[in-house]
Design an enzyme around this catalytic site. Structure first.
Site, PDB file in Angstrom:
ATOM      1  N   ALA A  10       0.807  -1.229   0.000  1.00  0.00           N
ATOM      2  CA  ALA A  10       0.000   0.000   0.000  1.00  0.00           C
ATOM      3  C   ALA A  10       0.837   1.274   0.000  1.00  0.00           C
ATOM      4  O   ALA A  10       0.845   2.044  -0.965  1.00  0.00           O
ATOM      5  CB  ALA A  10      -0.954  -0.017   1.189  1.00  0.00           C
ATOM      6  N   GLU A  32      10.671  -5.559  -2.634  1.00  0.00           N
ATOM      7  CA  GLU A  32       9.582  -6.246  -1.963  1.00  0.00           C
ATOM      8  C   GLU A  32      10.050  -7.643  -1.540  1.00  0.00           C
ATOM      9  O   GLU A  32      10.530  -8.416  -2.374  1.00  0.00           O
ATOM     10  CB  GLU A  32       8.364  -6.340  -2.886  1.00  0.00           C
ATOM     11  CG  GLU A  32       7.259  -7.288  -2.446  1.00  0.00           C
ATOM     12  CD  GLU A  32       6.731  -7.024  -1.049  1.00  0.00           C
ATOM     13  OE1 GLU A  32       6.537  -7.999  -0.302  1.00  0.00           O
ATOM     14  OE2 GLU A  32       6.522  -5.834  -0.721  1.00  0.00           O
ATOM     15  N   SER A  38       1.007  -4.566  -4.397  1.00  0.00           N
ATOM     16  CA  SER A  38      -0.165  -3.696  -4.470  1.00  0.00           C
ATOM     17  C   SER A  38      -1.500  -4.453  -4.420  1.00  0.00           C
ATOM     18  O   SER A  38      -2.293  -4.392  -5.342  1.00  0.00           O
ATOM     19  CB  SER A  38      -0.099  -2.868  -5.753  1.00  0.00           C
ATOM     20  OG  SER A  38      -0.975  -1.767  -5.704  1.00  0.00           O
ATOM     21  N   CYS A  42      -7.231  -6.052   3.232  1.00  0.00           N
ATOM     22  CA  CYS A  42      -8.525  -6.080   3.923  1.00  0.00           C
ATOM     23  C   CYS A  42      -9.538  -6.988   3.230  1.00  0.00           C
ATOM     24  O   CYS A  42     -10.539  -7.373   3.833  1.00  0.00           O
ATOM     25  CB  CYS A  42      -9.086  -4.668   4.044  1.00  0.00           C
ATOM     26  SG  CYS A  42      -8.050  -3.564   5.039  1.00  0.00           S
ATOM     27  N   ASN A 303      -2.041   4.287   2.464  1.00  0.00           N
ATOM     28  CA  ASN A 303      -2.093   4.905   1.142  1.00  0.00           C
ATOM     29  C   ASN A 303      -1.911   6.418   1.219  1.00  0.00           C
ATOM     30  O   ASN A 303      -1.206   7.004   0.381  1.00  0.00           O
ATOM     31  CB  ASN A 303      -3.410   4.546   0.451  1.00  0.00           C
ATOM     32  CG  ASN A 303      -3.374   3.171  -0.179  1.00  0.00           C
ATOM     33  OD1 ASN A 303      -2.797   2.985  -1.245  1.00  0.00           O
ATOM     34  ND2 ASN A 303      -3.959   2.192   0.483  1.00  0.00           N
TER      35      ASN A 303
END
Length: 444
Positions: A10, A32, A38, A42, A303
């Site tokens: 995020a 990463e 991305s 949730c 974000n």
């Protein structure tokens, strides 16, 4: 300008996109540690029970899109182990090949997120014991939840625990939920949490409160959960007792962190070391009502902070205004919403407060289909400034929580709620919204 970002979910990718929008000549590298970029964490509980058909559906942009369309050097399986702030070099290991790597930066963003807390309990490494944070975790649970799995035990009564209790129940499993404290959902006050307890029991969840897990038994696969009081037979376990910032690799850098390991940042997302920024679950979040740095890891905040960090790294000065602690979750037929602070938090902060509660209809009482809303508001005893709100019900919870969140952000008094021009029509509201009904009860 060489930009390096640690973390590709995020905050990291919000920052990366903001950098390339702001600095047309940017050289952006993202490191990463996993292989997925991305995605919406949730949404994972709803993938597991099939409401969302596939894990692919929660991916906003895959790694190839970042590489091919946006010319971002998006790397996977690259675990950062060290930062040399003086030389401005990041180093680490490629988790598949075990090869070492280095990356030089002019500006660095730490967006390494958080990890599920997974205590060193006896038997913790038995098969069938899971956490839920990543796409890999999700696929592992989905693969493990076969028809042979009849009973699931969830350790932890926070949002993930509640969402997954519903998810497993939807799949036809028997569910036991064990919580160390005396209530589920500690971000609510106990009087409001009782509504959550009732909903759990109504839907066949075996609720075990006030017991601490000490370990698990089984030969190769988990067979039971052992608490300080009893032993519970089970076929699968989900440990959902919270998260901690993924920042242990920073211990020797001198970056200022709080006692939970969250990186202290200012409004520009700058850390205590020049040219190093931080955002998201690994960083602190200024709380407008508490007026202090907090740590409430949520995708919305990640974000926002990521975008602001990216803008500042690329030379466009933006500031993060803060949070008010807003969150919402679906739990069977109920929606659980809260914003601001609770009574527990107010007492911890030594704030002088008053409290008001109400049960009200979600829309005009004479219009059919209304549902009861349970609302609790806190406001300052002397200034009458609104401090927080908790709303639980079947309909209209999100509307009220969002109104309260805006009021809290603008530090309004409880009386000023009466002046808000809120939408009204009988299918949606009464002429006085429930939160305004509460404000009318407060004597001036």
């Amino acid at each position: 300008m060489r930009y390096v970002i640690i973390g590709g979910v995020a905050a990291g990718m919000s920052a990366a996109m903001e950098i390339i929008r702001t600095d047309q000549s940017a050289d952006v590298t993202v490191l990463e540690r996993g292989k997925d970029y991305s995605y919406g964490q949730c949404g994972l509980p709803y993938v597991i029970n099939g409401v969302i058909p596939s894990v692919e559906d929660v991916i906003a942009r895959n790694v190839e899109t970042f590489r091919d369309k946006y010319a971002i050097n998006a790397k996977t399986n690259t675990k950062v182990t060290n930062i040399d702030a003086e030389e401005q070099i990041v180093s680490g290991i490629h988790t598949e090949t075990k090869e070492r790597f280095t990356a030089s930066y002019d500006r660095l963003l730490i967006a390494s997120g958080s990890d599920p807390i997974f205590p060193d309990w006896e038997g913790i490494n038995l098969e069938g014991i899971h956490t839920l944070k990543t796409l890999v975790d999700t696929k592992g649970i989905m693969k493990d939840v076969s028809d042979d799995i009849k009973h699931v035990t969830i350790v932890g009564g926070g949002y993930i625990g509640l969402e997954m209790a519903e998810s497993f129940k939807t799949l036809g499993k028997e569910v036991t939920l064990i919580q160390r404290g005396k209530q589920l959902a500690n971000i609510f006050d106990l009087d409001m949490a009782e509504l959550i307890h009732e909903e759990a029991k109504k839907n066949g969840i075996e609720l075990i409160l006030g017991e601490s897990v000490e370990g698990f038994t089984g030969e190769t696969r988990v067979e039971s959960v052992v608490t300080d009081k009893q032993t519970y037979q089970t076929d699968l376990v989900l440990v959902a007792i919270g998260v901690r910032p993924n920042t242990r690799f920073l211990n020797d850098t001198g970056i200022h962190m709080n006692k939970q390991g969250a990186i202290h940042v200012n409004a520009y997302m700058q850390t205590s070391i020049e040219n190093i920024y931080a955002a998201g679950d690994c960083a602190t979040h200024y709380h407008i009502i508490k007026q202090l740095d907090d740590h409430i890891p949520l995708g919305t905040t990640s974000n926002k902070q990521g975008r602001i960090a990216g803008a500042n790294m690329a030379g466009n000065a933006l500031t993060f205004k803060g949070i008010v602690g807003t969150s919402i979750v679906k739990f069977f037929d109920l929606t659980l919403g809260r914003t601001g602070i609770t009574e527990k938090e107010a007492k911890h902060l030594n704030l002088s407060y008053k409290m008001q509660t109400i049960k009200a209809n979600s829309h005009a009482g004479y219009y059919p289909g209304g549902e009861i809303l349970h609302i609790k508001l806190l406001y300052h005893k002397e200034t009458n400034q609104l401090l927080g709100g908790q709303v639980i019900g079947k309909k209209g919870v999100d509307k009220r929580v969002d109104v309260l969140a805006i009021a809290l952000y603008n530090q309004m008094s409880i009386y000023e709620l009466l002046d808000l021009d809120l939408a009204y029509a009988p299918p949606y509201n009464g002429v006085w919204d429930p939160i305004q009904q509460m404000a009318r009860k407060v004597k001036r």
